[in-house]
Design a protein around this motif. Sequence first.
Motif, PDB file in Angstrom:
ATOM      1  N   ALA A 188      67.402  75.475  -8.074  1.00  0.00           N
ATOM      2  CA  ALA A 188      67.828  74.966  -9.227  1.00  0.00           C
ATOM      3  C   ALA A 188      68.477  76.132 -10.588  1.00  0.00           C
ATOM      4  O   ALA A 188      68.619  75.770 -11.361  1.00  0.00           O
ATOM      5  CB  ALA A 188      66.330  74.270  -9.526  1.00  0.00           C
ATOM      6  N   GLU A 189      67.405  77.231 -10.541  1.00  0.00           N
ATOM      7  CA  GLU A 189      67.743  78.636 -11.346  1.00  0.00           C
ATOM      8  C   GLU A 189      69.337  78.987 -10.715  1.00  0.00           C
ATOM      9  O   GLU A 189      70.295  80.102 -11.626  1.00  0.00           O
ATOM     10  CB  GLU A 189      67.033  79.721 -10.787  1.00  0.00           C
ATOM     11  CG  GLU A 189      65.540  79.456 -11.348  1.00  0.00           C
ATOM     12  CD  GLU A 189      64.485  80.483 -11.622  1.00  0.00           C
ATOM     13  OE1 GLU A 189      65.371  81.504 -11.535  1.00  0.00           O
ATOM     14  OE2 GLU A 189      63.466  80.293 -11.508  1.00  0.00           O
ATOM     15  N   GLY A 190      70.175  78.519 -10.197  1.00  0.00           N
ATOM     16  CA  GLY A 190      71.411  79.029  -9.465  1.00  0.00           C
ATOM     17  C   GLY A 190      71.642  80.370  -8.670  1.00  0.00           C
ATOM     18  O   GLY A 190      72.763  80.556  -8.410  1.00  0.00           O
ATOM     19  N   GLN A 191      70.693  80.320  -8.158  1.00  0.00           N
ATOM     20  CA  GLN A 191      70.483  81.763  -6.694  1.00  0.00           C
ATOM     21  C   GLN A 191      71.681  81.469  -5.755  1.00  0.00           C
ATOM     22  O   GLN A 191      71.442  80.398  -4.749  1.00  0.00           O
ATOM     23  CB  GLN A 191      69.014  82.386  -6.590  1.00  0.00           C
ATOM     24  CG  GLN A 191      69.123  82.897  -5.614  1.00  0.00           C
ATOM     25  CD  GLN A 191      69.379  84.762  -5.915  1.00  0.00           C
ATOM     26  OE1 GLN A 191      69.078  85.227  -7.072  1.00  0.00           O
ATOM     27  NE2 GLN A 191      70.679  85.272  -5.262  1.00  0.00           N
TER      28      GLN A 191
ATOM     29  N   GLU B 147      81.696  80.274   4.645  1.00  0.00           N
ATOM     30  CA  GLU B 147      81.239  81.152   3.153  1.00  0.00           C
ATOM     31  C   GLU B 147      79.867  80.379   2.691  1.00  0.00           C
ATOM     32  O   GLU B 147      79.756  79.205   2.347  1.00  0.00           O
ATOM     33  CB  GLU B 147      82.874  80.104   2.382  1.00  0.00           C
ATOM     34  CG  GLU B 147      83.866  81.099   3.240  1.00  0.00           C
ATOM     35  CD  GLU B 147      85.325  80.670   2.323  1.00  0.00           C
ATOM     36  OE1 GLU B 147      85.103  79.580   1.332  1.00  0.00           O
ATOM     37  OE2 GLU B 147      86.224  80.987   2.723  1.00  0.00           O
ATOM     38  N   VAL B 148      80.206  81.687   1.032  1.00  0.00           N
ATOM     39  CA  VAL B 148      78.866  80.605   0.316  1.00  0.00           C
ATOM     40  C   VAL B 148      79.742  81.000  -0.779  1.00  0.00           C
ATOM     41  O   VAL B 148      79.621  82.144  -1.497  1.00  0.00           O
ATOM     42  CB  VAL B 148      77.832  81.860   0.844  1.00  0.00           C
ATOM     43  CG1 VAL B 148      76.896  81.127  -0.136  1.00  0.00           C
ATOM     44  CG2 VAL B 148      77.008  81.823   2.100  1.00  0.00           C
ATOM     45  N   GLY B 149      78.707  80.139  -1.748  1.00  0.00           N
ATOM     46  CA  GLY B 149      79.847  80.242  -2.886  1.00  0.00           C
ATOM     47  C   GLY B 149      78.995  80.184  -4.190  1.00  0.00           C
ATOM     48  O   GLY B 149      77.256  80.482  -3.828  1.00  0.00           O
ATOM     49  N   SER B 150      79.374  81.138  -4.818  1.00  0.00           N
ATOM     50  CA  SER B 150      78.465  81.288  -6.119  1.00  0.00           C
ATOM     51  C   SER B 150      77.143  80.505  -6.780  1.00  0.00           C
ATOM     52  O   SER B 150      77.888  78.824  -6.610  1.00  0.00           O
ATOM     53  CB  SER B 150      79.349  82.034  -7.105  1.00  0.00           C
ATOM     54  OG  SER B 150      78.526  82.204  -7.946  1.00  0.00           O
ATOM     55  N   GLY B 151      75.559  80.627  -6.672  1.00  0.00           N
ATOM     56  CA  GLY B 151      74.708  79.073  -6.220  1.00  0.00           C
ATOM     57  C   GLY B 151      75.003  78.421  -5.784  1.00  0.00           C
ATOM     58  O   GLY B 151      74.602  76.977  -5.469  1.00  0.00           O
ATOM     59  N   ARG B 152      75.221  78.879  -4.665  1.00  0.00           N
ATOM     60  CA  ARG B 152      75.065  77.397  -3.458  1.00  0.00           C
ATOM     61  C   ARG B 152      74.120  77.626  -2.207  1.00  0.00           C
ATOM     62  O   ARG B 152      73.903  79.172  -2.272  1.00  0.00           O
ATOM     63  CB  ARG B 152      76.585  77.268  -2.864  1.00  0.00           C
ATOM     64  CG  ARG B 152      78.039  76.700  -3.461  1.00  0.00           C
ATOM     65  CD  ARG B 152      77.545  75.700  -4.227  1.00  0.00           C
ATOM     66  NE  ARG B 152      77.794  74.696  -3.403  1.00  0.00           N
ATOM     67  CZ  ARG B 152      78.286  74.143  -3.191  1.00  0.00           C
ATOM     68  NH1 ARG B 152      78.338  73.081  -4.501  1.00  0.00           N
ATOM     69  NH2 ARG B 152      77.886  72.153  -2.535  1.00  0.00           N
ATOM     70  N   VAL B 153      73.545  77.034  -1.737  1.00  0.00           N
ATOM     71  CA  VAL B 153      73.051  77.279  -0.576  1.00  0.00           C
ATOM     72  C   VAL B 153      73.626  76.849   0.688  1.00  0.00           C
ATOM     73  O   VAL B 153      73.496  75.293   0.813  1.00  0.00           O
ATOM     74  CB  VAL B 153      71.365  75.936  -1.187  1.00  0.00           C
ATOM     75  CG1 VAL B 153      70.306  76.865   0.265  1.00  0.00           C
ATOM     76  CG2 VAL B 153      70.866  76.963  -2.393  1.00  0.00           C
TER      77      VAL B 153
END
Length: 186
Positions: free
Chosen positions: A181-184, A23-29
């Motif tokens: 840092a920008e939330g990508q 899973e990849v959450g919003s704004g996560r790396v």
Amino acid sequence: MLSVDGIETFYGVSQALFGVSLEVGSGRVVALLGRNGMGKTTTVHSIMGLTPPRAGTVRFRDRELQGLPSYAIARSGLALVPEGRRIFPNLTLRENLVATATNRGDPARAWTAERVFSMFPTLSERADNMGNALSGGEQQMLAIGRALLTNPDLLILDEATEGLAPMIRAEIWRCLEGLKAEGQAI
């Protein structure tokens, strides 16, 4: 944001993935690690519809992606920086950047060629050079910039710094840190 559940992918009769979930959450790396031949690229290709899984599910923003062509998956907000860069050798750097550009969201936050050039200043100096005249590092920066110009919700990189000089690797990691840092989501 992205949910991969129990996917199984084959090349002909040879099974390459056995029940992969992530899973990849919003704004996560998120990083997918493993040795060569362990299925990292196959997992990415399964998500992007390039090598569709035979079993399991791939969902992005609560929408099932199975059965969709890869261009439709990309239009849903995923962008791939492929292993091997795959830039167009007979287009200029600038033409490569804008070839797939689109804006799906807030125009104030949209990626533009100028914004990519500010992130990778070396590229602005080479904007009129043909793709086949770029170094490997410049090609990788171009591939990242091209993906960003699709204004993705999730940026997927396959072997982001493979085969690059340490100085170029550091520049790419610095840029990825800035995107984080920008939330990508990455």
